[in-house]
Design a protein around this motif. Structure first.
Motif, PDB file in Angstrom:
ATOM      1  N   MET A  68      54.467  -8.843  45.774  1.00 45.61           N
ATOM      2  CA  MET A  68      53.967  -7.467  45.605  1.00 45.61           C
ATOM      3  C   MET A  68      52.952  -7.138  46.698  1.00 45.61           C
ATOM      4  SD  MET A  68      55.369  -5.965  43.008  1.00 45.61           S
ATOM      5  CE  MET A  68      54.218  -4.664  42.573  1.00 45.61           C
ATOM      6  N   ALA A  69      52.823  -5.827  47.005  1.00 43.39           N
ATOM      7  CA  ALA A  69      51.834  -5.406  47.981  1.00 43.39           C
ATOM      8  C   ALA A  69      50.452  -5.845  47.526  1.00 43.39           C
ATOM      9  CB  ALA A  69      51.879  -3.893  48.152  1.00 43.39           C
ATOM     10  N   GLY A  70      49.639  -6.242  48.473  1.00 45.20           N
ATOM     11  CA  GLY A  70      48.299  -6.690  48.134  1.00 45.20           C
ATOM     12  C   GLY A  70      48.195  -8.195  48.032  1.00 45.20           C
ATOM     13  N   ASN A  71      49.333  -8.890  47.855  1.00 46.45           N
ATOM     14  CA  ASN A  71      49.350 -10.339  47.803  1.00 46.45           C
ATOM     15  C   ASN A  71      49.403 -10.849  49.232  1.00 46.45           C
ATOM     16  OD1 ASN A  71      49.903 -13.021  47.545  1.00 46.45           O
ATOM     17  ND2 ASN A  71      51.591 -12.773  46.090  1.00 46.45           N
ATOM     18  N   THR A  72      48.337 -11.462  49.709  1.00 49.39           N
ATOM     19  CA  THR A  72      48.281 -11.881  51.106  1.00 49.39           C
ATOM     20  C   THR A  72      48.456 -13.397  51.223  1.00 49.39           C
ATOM     21  OG1 THR A  72      45.874 -11.932  50.933  1.00 49.39           O
ATOM     22  CG2 THR A  72      46.869  -9.937  51.848  1.00 49.39           C
ATOM     23  N   GLU A  73      49.163 -13.983  50.288  1.00 49.78           N
ATOM     24  CA  GLU A  73      49.447 -15.417  50.330  1.00 49.78           C
ATOM     25  C   GLU A  73      50.074 -15.758  51.682  1.00 49.78           C
ATOM     26  OE1 GLU A  73      52.707 -18.290  48.246  1.00 49.78           O
ATOM     27  OE2 GLU A  73      51.807 -16.720  47.021  1.00 49.78           O
ATOM     28  N   PRO A  74      49.524 -16.763  52.399  1.00 54.77           N
ATOM     29  CA  PRO A  74      50.042 -17.064  53.725  1.00 54.77           C
ATOM     30  C   PRO A  74      51.477 -17.583  53.661  1.00 54.77           C
ATOM     31  CG  PRO A  74      48.449 -18.729  53.023  1.00 54.77           C
ATOM     32  CD  PRO A  74      48.402 -17.633  52.001  1.00 54.77           C
ATOM     33  N   LEU A  75      52.189 -17.437  54.777  1.00 58.31           N
ATOM     34  CA  LEU A  75      53.569 -17.925  54.839  1.00 58.31           C
ATOM     35  C   LEU A  75      53.583 -19.444  54.765  1.00 58.31           C
ATOM     36  CD1 LEU A  75      55.139 -15.728  57.676  1.00 58.31           C
ATOM     37  CD2 LEU A  75      55.445 -15.484  55.204  1.00 58.31           C
ATOM     38  N   SER A  76      54.589 -19.963  54.100  1.00 54.22           N
ATOM     39  CA  SER A  76      54.775 -21.413  54.013  1.00 54.22           C
ATOM     40  C   SER A  76      55.160 -21.962  55.384  1.00 54.22           C
ATOM     41  CB  SER A  76      55.880 -21.729  53.012  1.00 54.22           C
ATOM     42  OG  SER A  76      57.126 -21.268  53.521  1.00 54.22           O
ATOM     43  N   PRO A  77      55.001 -23.277  55.602  1.00 56.54           N
ATOM     44  CA  PRO A  77      55.448 -23.860  56.880  1.00 56.54           C
ATOM     45  C   PRO A  77      56.916 -23.558  57.171  1.00 56.54           C
ATOM     46  CG  PRO A  77      54.090 -25.428  55.675  1.00 56.54           C
ATOM     47  CD  PRO A  77      54.294 -24.268  54.757  1.00 56.54           C
ATOM     48  N   ARG A  78      57.754 -23.582  56.153  1.00 54.45           N
ATOM     49  CA  ARG A  78      59.177 -23.297  56.355  1.00 54.45           C
ATOM     50  C   ARG A  78      59.386 -21.851  56.823  1.00 54.45           C
ATOM     51  NH1 ARG A  78      64.007 -24.483  51.997  1.00 54.45           N
ATOM     52  NH2 ARG A  78      65.708 -23.587  53.208  1.00 54.45           N
ATOM     53  N   ALA A  79      58.649 -20.935  56.180  1.00 58.64           N
ATOM     54  CA  ALA A  79      58.772 -19.526  56.562  1.00 58.64           C
ATOM     55  C   ALA A  79      58.289 -19.312  57.993  1.00 58.64           C
ATOM     56  CB  ALA A  79      57.988 -18.646  55.597  1.00 58.64           C
ATOM     57  N   LYS A  80      57.174 -19.984  58.363  1.00 64.19           N
ATOM     58  CA  LYS A  80      56.658 -19.860  59.733  1.00 64.19           C
ATOM     59  C   LYS A  80      57.671 -20.390  60.754  1.00 64.19           C
ATOM     60  CE  LYS A  80      51.730 -20.072  58.575  1.00 64.19           C
ATOM     61  NZ  LYS A  80      50.517 -20.909  58.601  1.00 64.19           N
ATOM     62  N   LEU A  81      58.301 -21.532  60.394  1.00 65.37           N
ATOM     63  CA  LEU A  81      59.325 -22.094  61.278  1.00 65.37           C
ATOM     64  C   LEU A  81      60.490 -21.114  61.434  1.00 65.37           C
ATOM     65  CD1 LEU A  81      60.631 -24.443  62.850  1.00 65.37           C
ATOM     66  CD2 LEU A  81      61.549 -25.268  60.662  1.00 65.37           C
ATOM     67  N   ALA A  82      60.884 -20.499  60.327  1.00 67.05           N
ATOM     68  CA  ALA A  82      62.007 -19.549  60.364  1.00 67.05           C
ATOM     69  C   ALA A  82      61.674 -18.356  61.254  1.00 67.05           C
ATOM     70  CB  ALA A  82      62.337 -19.081  58.941  1.00 67.05           C
ATOM     71  N   VAL A  83      60.451 -17.834  61.141  1.00 59.95           N
ATOM     72  CA  VAL A  83      60.030 -16.698  61.972  1.00 59.95           C
ATOM     73  C   VAL A  83      60.038 -17.090  63.445  1.00 59.95           C
ATOM     74  CG1 VAL A  83      58.066 -15.243  62.581  1.00 59.95           C
ATOM     75  CG2 VAL A  83      58.686 -15.549  60.176  1.00 59.95           C
ATOM     76  N   THR A  84      59.482 -18.268  63.753  1.00 59.26           N
ATOM     77  CA  THR A  84      59.415 -18.733  65.141  1.00 59.26           C
ATOM     78  C   THR A  84      60.817 -18.920  65.724  1.00 59.26           C
ATOM     79  OG1 THR A  84      57.332 -19.857  64.680  1.00 59.26           O
ATOM     80  CG2 THR A  84      58.513 -20.541  66.653  1.00 59.26           C
ATOM     81  N   ALA A  85      61.697 -19.537  64.947  1.00 58.81           N
ATOM     82  CA  ALA A  85      63.073 -19.771  65.417  1.00 58.81           C
ATOM     83  C   ALA A  85      63.809 -18.448  65.620  1.00 58.81           C
ATOM     84  CB  ALA A  85      63.818 -20.651  64.416  1.00 58.81           C
ATOM     85  N   GLY A  86      63.569 -17.516  64.716  1.00 55.01           N
ATOM     86  CA  GLY A  86      64.210 -16.202  64.835  1.00 55.01           C
ATOM     87  C   GLY A  86      63.760 -15.482  66.095  1.00 55.01           C
ATOM     88  N   LYS A  87      62.470 -15.529  66.379  1.00 52.75           N
ATOM     89  CA  LYS A  87      61.952 -14.864  67.582  1.00 52.75           C
ATOM     90  C   LYS A  87      62.497 -15.528  68.843  1.00 52.75           C
ATOM     91  CE  LYS A  87      57.723 -12.951  65.573  1.00 52.75           C
ATOM     92  NZ  LYS A  87      56.258 -13.018  65.488  1.00 52.75           N
ATOM     93  N   ALA A  88      62.648 -16.857  68.818  1.00 48.34           N
ATOM     94  CA  ALA A  88      63.202 -17.566  69.968  1.00 48.34           C
ATOM     95  C   ALA A  88      64.660 -17.166  70.198  1.00 48.34           C
ATOM     96  CB  ALA A  88      63.093 -19.076  69.750  1.00 48.34           C
TER      97      ALA A  88
END
Length: 412
Positions: free
Chosen positions: A1-21
């Motif tokens: 939900m909006a307002g929840n600023t829970e940081p991205l998990s390591p897996r999610a961060k890896l997915a974002v990095t791989a996607g950008k690459a």
């Protein structure tokens, strides 16, 4: 939900990095923006990534057959009055493209997301939107998209449990039927120029009665709801009865309708109509649409029209005869390979214009124009068409991939 600023998990961060690459490699290879391949790679690594990326955002989803990209841009401009916005501004509107867009907006407060009609219910489940704008439904990509009533039924079923505020066009019976299952609906009188997909009642199949701007089903009583927002001439009428002037650089009545729906969406987030509409004035073109470019010593205006409803609206924008018009139609995957929709378009509205026909399916278009009794010339290339055209600004009307071909050729 909006307002929840829970940081991205390591897996999610890896997915974002791989996607950008992956996106960067695609761009370097000259294969476009890379947003789709980047999103696909990221979602393969983390199937829940779209939901994770949206959790800290107040999300607006925009879906329709026509006007999605423009309305998404107008809403994004309006909401920037209240905070940073992330948006899939280039129109990559399926889950992969949406994921790529959100991955680039870690500091954003709002997510303004255009969604392909077929994917609306699924994306709404993933991102828990605060607001969903439904503009219109009409025939499009006959080989890919479901028949319009089936699409409306998917929307109706998919949105029935949503807590989002639905901002819906009261003048489109298919949209009204789809939105009527929702808990909170804001009805907008945005108009409907193309009516040929809404002559039968989506609720019971009865014949729709259409006196003036009203509509109702004589059999089951399904009828146009009372709007609280309305487009009246060059003004937006808000729920309090105040009229706010629309000053757009984008042409045509359809874009005033898009601005009206956008103002209603902005109000859901506390942005007043006057502020929202003033910010929309900054938009001059949307992903190349409406741009005027110089090519071979001539001014060309680039107009996108993908289906009968879109062609009808576009004809109302072009300069009067004898302005030359170039028509370009392809039938590649992104366009839909079925061109039978050409027969639903009233091309007699182009009478008096010098007409030049290009594109993969130029002969299909030529047959259609021949039957309409119009004079035209078939050309092999855009260059030939431009060099053959009489003086004056040239209007280029093209469907999706043909439009991209034109933009590449003119360096836009």
């Amino acid at each position: 939900m909006a307002g929840n600023t829970e940081p991205l998990s390591p897996r999610a961060k890896l997915a974002v990095t791989a996607g950008k690459a992956a996106a960067a490699v695609s761009r370097a290879a000259g294969r476009g923006s890379g947003s789709v391949i980047g999103g696909k790679v990221a979602l393969r690594l983390d199937p829940d990534l779209l939901a994770r990326l949206a959790q800290h955002l107040d999300v607006v989803l925009v879906s329709a057959t026509n006007g999605k990209t423009t309305t998404t841009r107008l809403i994004a401009e309006a909401l920037r009055a209240a905070g940073p916005v992330v948006s899939n501004a280039l129109g990559a509107n399926m889950p992969a493209g949406i994921t790529s867009a959100l991955a680039g907006g870690s500091d954003a407060k709002f997510g303004v997301i255009e969604v392909d009609e077929k994917y609306l219910a699924g994306v709404a489940r993933d991102v828990t939107p605060k607001c969903i704008a439904l503009l219109n439904l009409s025939r499009d990509q006959l080989d890919r998209a479901a028949e319009t009533r089936m699409l409306a039924e998917k929307w109706r079923e998919g949105l029935s449990g949503s807590k989002a505020v639905i901002v819906a066009n009261a003048d489109d019976p298919l949209v009204v039927w789809a939105a009527s299952s929702s808990q909170q609906v804001v009805w907008v009188a945005a108009g409907q120029a193309w009516k040929d997909d809404a002559w039968s009642c989506p609720s019971c199949g009865g014949v729709m009665q259409r006196p003036g701007d009203d509509w109702y089903c004589g059999q089951c009583g399904f009828r146009r709801p009372t709007p609280t927002w309305a487009l009246t001439g060059d003004h937006v009428l808000d729920p309090h009865g105040s009229a706010w002037p629309i000053h757009l650089q984008l042409p045509g009545r359809a874009n005033k309708a898009n601005a009206t729906s956008s103002a209603a969406v902005a109000a859901v987030f506390g942005v007043p109509p006057q502020v929202a509409l003033e910010r929309m004035y900054q938009v001059q073109a949307v992903a190349g649409r409406y741009d005027v470019v110089s090519f071979l010593g001539r001014d060309l205006r680039l107009l996108l029209a993908k289906n009968p409803a879109g062609w009808l609206e576009t004809f109302s924008l072009i300069d009067p005869p004898p302005t030359p018009v170039v028509l370009s139609v392809n039938a590649r995957g992104a366009d839909g390979t079925d061109t039978s929709w050409l027969w639903d378009v009233d091309y007699t509205q182009l009478a008096g214009h010098p007409i030049f026909v290009i594109g993969d399916r130029k002969l299909d278009m030529a047959v259609r124009l021949e039957v309409a009794g119009l004079d035209f010339r078939v050309c092999e290339t855009l260059d030939e068409a431009v060099q053959s055209a009489p003086p004056g600004r040239i209007e280029i009307i093209a469907n999706y991939t043909a439009f991209q071909d034109v933009r590449r050729r003119v360096g836009n």
